[in-house]
Design a protein around this motif. Structure first.
Motif, PDB file in Angstrom:
ATOM      1  N   GLN A   1      34.164  39.453 131.124  1.00 25.12           N
ATOM      2  CA  GLN A   1      35.334  39.918 130.383  1.00 25.12           C
ATOM      3  C   GLN A   1      36.042  38.768 129.684  1.00 25.12           C
ATOM      4  OE1 GLN A   1      36.455  42.649 129.425  1.00 25.12           O
ATOM      5  NE2 GLN A   1      38.574  42.212 128.854  1.00 25.12           N
TER       6      GLN A   1
ATOM      7  N   PHE B   1      34.755  44.557 128.010  1.00 24.72           N
ATOM      8  CA  PHE B   1      35.534  45.776 128.223  1.00 24.72           C
ATOM      9  C   PHE B   1      36.651  45.941 127.187  1.00 24.72           C
ATOM     10  CE2 PHE B   1      34.056  44.484 132.499  1.00 24.72           C
ATOM     11  CZ  PHE B   1      33.275  45.582 132.785  1.00 24.72           C
TER      12      PHE B   1
ATOM     13  N   ALA C   1      37.741  47.804 133.464  1.00 32.02           N
ATOM     14  CA  ALA C   1      37.356  46.513 134.035  1.00 32.02           C
ATOM     15  C   ALA C   1      37.661  46.436 135.529  1.00 32.02           C
ATOM     16  CB  ALA C   1      38.076  45.381 133.305  1.00 32.02           C
TER      17      ALA C   1
END
Length: 335
Positions: free
Chosen positions: A125, A131, A138
């Motif tokens: 991430q 995401f 997430a």
């Protein structure tokens, strides 16, 4: 006074029932008795897992330019896969009851794999924003995976990670992005989400006990649910200061319910938790009342003296109350 083995044999020797040589052997064995270092070793192993995962993070951070993102992700994924593969190959068959660890290192390998799994997703991430702004997703994915791991491998530590992710997912799901960006966590949606999360965790604890599915997980659910619900209710009382008495009612009702449950389960830990949270709520009420009567300088000075006297007296009373409740529990244990 409990009688030790040495004391018993000394009495037998004094009565002429055993010889001097037998007494000497017993005394020597008592002196050379082994001391358990079980919890010390467990603590060191847990610290080793945390230090290893932290050390990997520091190593990656300091050498990120020379190693490369793909190599770092591949390494973390490899460690995670190796840990889960080892646990899957060595685990005992699944059961709704408590399943013992197959060996002393199983729990620590599983915890390391879970932590590196979270690191892998966080790195994805952070570096690649896989995401996007969907922060709820997430946290939802690791939450589901961690709950599965906790139940499939029967691990309380991973269950704590899963519950923490669940609370984070619930908070992020209902919280608008601008609240997160401005760090305004006094929003009422977060307070009510905390109340809902606490109630849900307590409901899961009740269901766990009722259906006898991993009964040893019940304490963890109850512990998280109790703390989260008390904190959320206190936050609501602080936030809605003008209507604090309305929130005092559910706090009192929940404290009474938790107290009766703690007495039933002989849990002094939960009694301490209940008493401390109730003391905070009562202290807030006293301070609010004293503040409302401080209309001039003389009244303000008097309110300050009363407040100081209240906390001194109530602090002593709190200690005496806990001592009395502890004796009450011990008296019940002796029945």
């Amino acid at each position: 006074m409990p009688m030790t083995t040495a004391t018993l044999f000394q009495k037998l020797h004094a009565a002429g029932l055993i010889s001097d040589a037998s007494l000497e052997k017993v005394s020597s064995r008592e002196k050379d008795e082994l001391i358990s270092v079980h919890w010390e070793l467990k603590t060191l192993l847990y610290l080793g897992v945390l230090l290893l995962s932290s050390g990997l993070g520091i190593l990656v951070y300091k050498n990120i330019d020379t190693i490369g993102h793909q190599a770092i992700l591949a390494f973390i994924a490899l460690v995670t896969a190796a840990c889960f593969y080892y646990c899957a190959k060595t685990k005992l068959p699944y059961s709704t009851e408590k399943v013992a660890s197959p060996n002393p290192f199983f729990d620590y390998v599983l915890l390391l794999g879970s932590l590196t799994f979270l690191t892998f997703l966080a790195y994805l991430q952070y570096q690649y924003n896989v995401f996007g702004n969907r922060y709820g997703l997430a946290t939802f994915i690791p939450m589901v995976v961690l709950f599965f791991i906790a139940y499939y491998f029967d691990h309380l530590g991973v269950l704590c990670l899963a519950i923490t992710n669940f609370a984070a997912w619930a908070g992020l799901t209902i919280t608008p992005l601008h609240i997160l960006e401005s760090n305004n966590f006094a929003d009422t949606r977060i307070i009510f989400t905390g109340i809902a999360v606490g109630i849900l965790l307590l409901a899961v604890a009740w269901f766990t006990q009722r259906r006898k599915i991993k009964l040893h997980f019940e304490f963890t659910y109850t512990n998280f649910g109790t703390h989260i619900l008390f904190i959320a209710l206190l936050a609501a009382m602080f936030h809605y200061e003008s209507s604090y008495f309305f929130w005092l009612l559910p706090i009192g009702a929940f404290a009474f319910y938790s107290y009766t449950t703690a007495i039933k389960n002989r849990s002094f830990y939960f009694i301490v938790v209940i008493v401390l949270y109730s003391y905070i709520a009562l202290g807030f009420v006293v301070l609010t009342v004293l503040q409302s009567i401080s209309v001039n300088e003389n009244m303000l000075l008097m309110a300050m003296y009363i407040g100081a006297l209240y906390f001194i007296v109530s602090g002593i009373g709190l200690v005496l109350l806990l001592i009395r409740l502890n004796k009450k529990l011990k008296a019940h244990d002796s029945l």
